[in-house]
Design a protein around this motif. Sequence first.
Motif, PDB file in Angstrom:
ATOM      1  N   ARG A  49       0.820  -1.187   0.000  1.00 33.13           N
ATOM      2  CA  ARG A  49       0.000   0.000   0.000  1.00 33.13           C
ATOM      3  C   ARG A  49       0.867   1.256   0.000  1.00 33.13           C
ATOM      4  O   ARG A  49       1.982   1.261   0.503  1.00 33.13           O
ATOM      5  N   ARG A 105      -3.954   2.514  -4.046  1.00 35.76           N
ATOM      6  CA  ARG A 105      -3.552   1.620  -2.953  1.00 35.76           C
ATOM      7  C   ARG A 105      -3.308   2.369  -1.647  1.00 35.76           C
ATOM      8  O   ARG A 105      -2.239   2.261  -1.027  1.00 35.76           O
ATOM      9  N   GLN A 107      -3.369   3.388   2.351  1.00 38.88           N
ATOM     10  CA  GLN A 107      -3.365   2.571   3.570  1.00 38.88           C
ATOM     11  C   GLN A 107      -4.777   2.360   4.080  1.00 38.88           C
ATOM     12  O   GLN A 107      -5.101   1.313   4.633  1.00 38.88           O
ATOM     13  N   CYS A 108      -5.618   3.383   3.913  1.00 39.02           N
ATOM     14  CA  CYS A 108      -7.001   3.287   4.369  1.00 39.02           C
ATOM     15  C   CYS A 108      -7.814   4.388   3.696  1.00 39.02           C
ATOM     16  O   CYS A 108      -7.257   5.335   3.128  1.00 39.02           O
ATOM     17  N   ILE A 128      -8.239  -3.095   1.449  1.00 45.77           N
ATOM     18  CA  ILE A 128      -8.064  -1.706   1.873  1.00 45.77           C
ATOM     19  C   ILE A 128      -9.082  -1.409   2.970  1.00 45.77           C
ATOM     20  O   ILE A 128     -10.290  -1.398   2.714  1.00 45.77           O
ATOM     21  N   GLY A 296      -5.657  -0.681   9.168  1.00 50.79           N
ATOM     22  CA  GLY A 296      -4.676  -0.868   8.109  1.00 50.79           C
ATOM     23  C   GLY A 296      -3.436  -1.604   8.571  1.00 50.79           C
ATOM     24  O   GLY A 296      -2.788  -2.306   7.779  1.00 50.79           O
TER      25      GLY A 296
END
Length: 323
Positions: A49, A105, A107-108, A128, A296
């Motif tokens: 990510r 992509r 992390q969150c 995700i 995440g």
Amino acid sequence: MAYIAESAGVSVPTVSKVLNGRPGVSDGTRARVEELIHRYGYRKPPKNRSNLVELVFRELESMWAVEIIRGVERVARRNKVSVLVSEFGLKDAPARTMDDTVGRRPQCVLSVAQLSEAEREQLTAKGIPFVVFDPNEELPDDVPFVGATNWRGGQPATRHLTGLGHRRIAMINGPDHPFCRARQAGYASALAEAGLPVEPDLVVKTFLTREDGYLAARDLLSRPDRPTAVFTANDMQALGVYQAARELGLRIPEDVSVVGFDDVPAVAWVDPPLTTVHQPLAEMAVAATELALALGRGEAVPQAGLEIATTLTVRESTAPPKD
């Protein structure tokens, strides 16, 4: 990935394209692969990510967006991650828009107000994590969210007005969202506590804008038996009440008291400063970002849903009725 590819009857590179949101895969194949990914709970390793938190708004017109961004940035700086703010309107194609997010992509993802079932499934399939901020629709029990105590906001707001002696208290509410229903339920509870009925003709449902608050208030305040106080579902509607009162030659709070909801910074500067329910937007955004980043990192969280307490901020737009 090999097992998913074999089960779907496709190649491993095709599964990789689906996971990474890349083109070159037919809609039918993409749907089949995503269903298998979701069924088997496949997750890409977190190291793939980007160092990014994506904050998604459906629209950025509301003044309280700044408070949300401020809270997200506070946590992002502490965790040394970047913040990307995205906006896509309700009329955009969800698959295309979420494909863009998936391709980055992050992390969150923090989604303000809503995240459709299809979008939630797509993010889950890609591994995700996401959190819905201040949801405006009912969510399944396993969907992480951060909201406010809306019922406990509506009740003290109305209780404040009954305590001042108001007996004809109108409410300008928003659409049929859970938080609007909760604020109205708090309003009804405080009226019942004071021995007052909910008068249907004093409850108006409209959109959460200044313009719609103005139109609703023009009607309410033009009546011979007009209400002596108005509680609104948000501060924008309350500013519409201010406009309507001025045009009708009514003074706030001498002729009509007004209470809002949200406590965006600007309402402390209007004349008179607005009494309103303080919704701690920056603190809610901090909690939502911390929750999303913890998810995440694959950490176990004590609870997926959080409600942050609201408080009543009394200023100069409320007073006892003249009669």
